[in-house]
Motif scaffolding. Structure first.
Motif, PDB file in Angstrom:
ATOM      1  N   SER A  11     -27.597 -61.141 -33.454  1.00 20.74           N
ATOM      2  CA  SER A  11     -26.332 -60.862 -32.749  1.00 20.74           C
ATOM      3  C   SER A  11     -25.798 -59.477 -33.118  1.00 20.74           C
ATOM      4  N   GLY A  12     -26.276 -58.935 -34.241  1.00 24.00           N
ATOM      5  CA  GLY A  12     -25.852 -57.584 -34.627  1.00 24.00           C
ATOM      6  C   GLY A  12     -25.145 -57.498 -35.975  1.00 24.00           C
ATOM      7  N   THR A  15     -26.282 -54.479 -37.966  1.00 23.83           N
ATOM      8  CA  THR A  15     -25.765 -53.279 -37.311  1.00 23.83           C
ATOM      9  C   THR A  15     -24.307 -53.055 -37.727  1.00 23.83           C
ATOM     10  N   VAL A 133     -22.696 -62.109 -29.245  1.00 25.29           N
ATOM     11  CA  VAL A 133     -23.362 -61.472 -28.082  1.00 25.29           C
ATOM     12  C   VAL A 133     -23.559 -62.521 -27.005  1.00 25.29           C
ATOM     13  N   GLN A 138     -28.833 -61.607 -26.716  1.00 24.35           N
ATOM     14  CA  GLN A 138     -29.395 -62.116 -27.971  1.00 24.35           C
ATOM     15  C   GLN A 138     -30.898 -62.354 -27.823  1.00 24.35           C
ATOM     16  N   ARG A 141     -32.863 -58.986 -27.341  1.00 19.17           N
ATOM     17  CA  ARG A 141     -32.939 -58.190 -28.578  1.00 19.17           C
ATOM     18  C   ARG A 141     -33.834 -58.855 -29.618  1.00 19.17           C
ATOM     19  N   ARG A 145     -37.056 -57.085 -31.111  1.00 21.93           N
ATOM     20  CA  ARG A 145     -37.075 -56.710 -32.531  1.00 21.93           C
ATOM     21  C   ARG A 145     -38.192 -57.411 -33.296  1.00 21.93           C
ATOM     22  N   ASN A 176     -20.644 -57.666 -29.302  1.00 26.00           N
ATOM     23  CA  ASN A 176     -21.624 -56.586 -29.435  1.00 26.00           C
ATOM     24  C   ASN A 176     -22.553 -56.530 -28.217  1.00 26.00           C
ATOM     25  N   LEU A 180     -23.184 -48.897 -29.206  1.00 20.45           N
ATOM     26  CA  LEU A 180     -22.772 -49.009 -30.600  1.00 20.45           C
ATOM     27  C   LEU A 180     -21.390 -48.406 -30.836  1.00 20.45           C
ATOM     28  N   THR A 183     -18.884 -51.042 -30.187  1.00 28.03           N
ATOM     29  CA  THR A 183     -18.864 -52.002 -31.304  1.00 28.03           C
ATOM     30  C   THR A 183     -18.093 -51.418 -32.489  1.00 28.03           C
TER      31      THR A 183
END
Ligand code: COD
Ligand code: ATP
Length: 197
Positions: A11-12, A15, A133, A138, A141, A145, A176, A180, A183
């Motif tokens: 979800s971040g 980050t 997110v 989700q 990403r 990733r 998010n 960025l 965010t």
């Protein structure tokens, strides 16, 4: 203030944790701690290899994370078993790091805990910040990733509480879904409201 940073897989959180580091806040990172407690020679790694077999070890004696991930994200009973071996060690080391930072005089500490709600660790922290997110972002990403198929990614997402539930338990939520900078703007507004910056 002890801030609990949580969300769901991809979800971040990391980050946002990086952004928190950039404003000078120290982070206790549960995923990082989860790696420390299974380093070669630790009682936790020995315990895991006794329960899951030598196949979850690499030739150099380190944990084969990919293999163990395949097992636990497809088998709830195995996941519960792994959690019961690892979570006490993770909790102990996280609290040690938190106390060390407090003793060093840090006024604010962030604890990045992916399973904060699932493991009922709300009492570890004073404020809960959830990074949320959309399901679509989700999934995309996570697949990108971790190089996972859609089925594998959905299986991982399904092992955690839905983000909609986590939002209900939050003191603040960051959405998010955009770039960025967006965010970061949301994060800084929350930190100002909490008198942290
Ligand atoms: C199974 C392992 C070896 C897979 O390693 P891998 O490097 O692929 O993943 P990583 O550790 O970076 O975790 C990625 C994310 O998966 C999710 N996740 C990890 N473990 C679990 C679990 N037991 N239950 C639900 N979600 C989990 C979290 O959102 C985490 O942020 C690893 O995740 C692990 O040791 N898990 C057990 C410890 C744990 O519960 N960690 C989560 C936070 S304390
Ligand atoms: N706003 C964004 N726009 C595009 N990509 C993003 C954004 N935020 C994060 N990402 C990407 O999405 C992926 C997941 O983010 P991140 O690793 O921060 O999630 P996480 O919640 O820490 O995940 P985990 O629980 O699995 O550790 C990463 O590849 C990251 O670069």
């Amino acid at each position: 203030m002890i801030i609990g940073l949580t969300g769901s897989i991809a979800s971040g959180k990391s980050t946002v944790a990086k952004m928190l580091e950039e404003v000078g806040l120290p982070i206790v990172d549960a995923d990082l701690v989860a790696r420390i407690v299974v380093e070669p020679g630790t009682p936790t790694l020995k315990n895991i290899s006794e329960v899951f077999g030598k196949e979850v070890l690499l030739e150099n004696g380190e944990l084969n994370r990919e293999k163990l991930g395949e097992i636990i994200f497809h088998n709830p009973a195995k996941r519960v078993e792994l959690n019961s071996i690892m979570h006490p060690a993770i909790r102990q080391e996280m609290l040690r790091q938190r106390d060390e930072l407090t003793e060093a005089g840090e006024p604010h500490i962030v604890m990045d805990i992916p399973l904060l709600f699932e493991s009922h660790l709300q009492h570890f922290v004073e404020k809960i910040l959830v990074v949320s997110v959309t399901e679509e972002n989700q999934l995309t990403r996570l697949m990108e990733r971790n190089h996972l198929s859609k089925e594998e990614a959905l299986a991982r997402i399904a092992t955690q509480l839905p983000l909609s539930e986590k939002e209900k338990g939050a003191d603040a939520v960051i959405y998010n879904n955009r770039d960025l900078e967006n965010t970061r703007t949301q994060l800084l507004a929350i930190l100002k409201e909490w008198d942290i910056i």
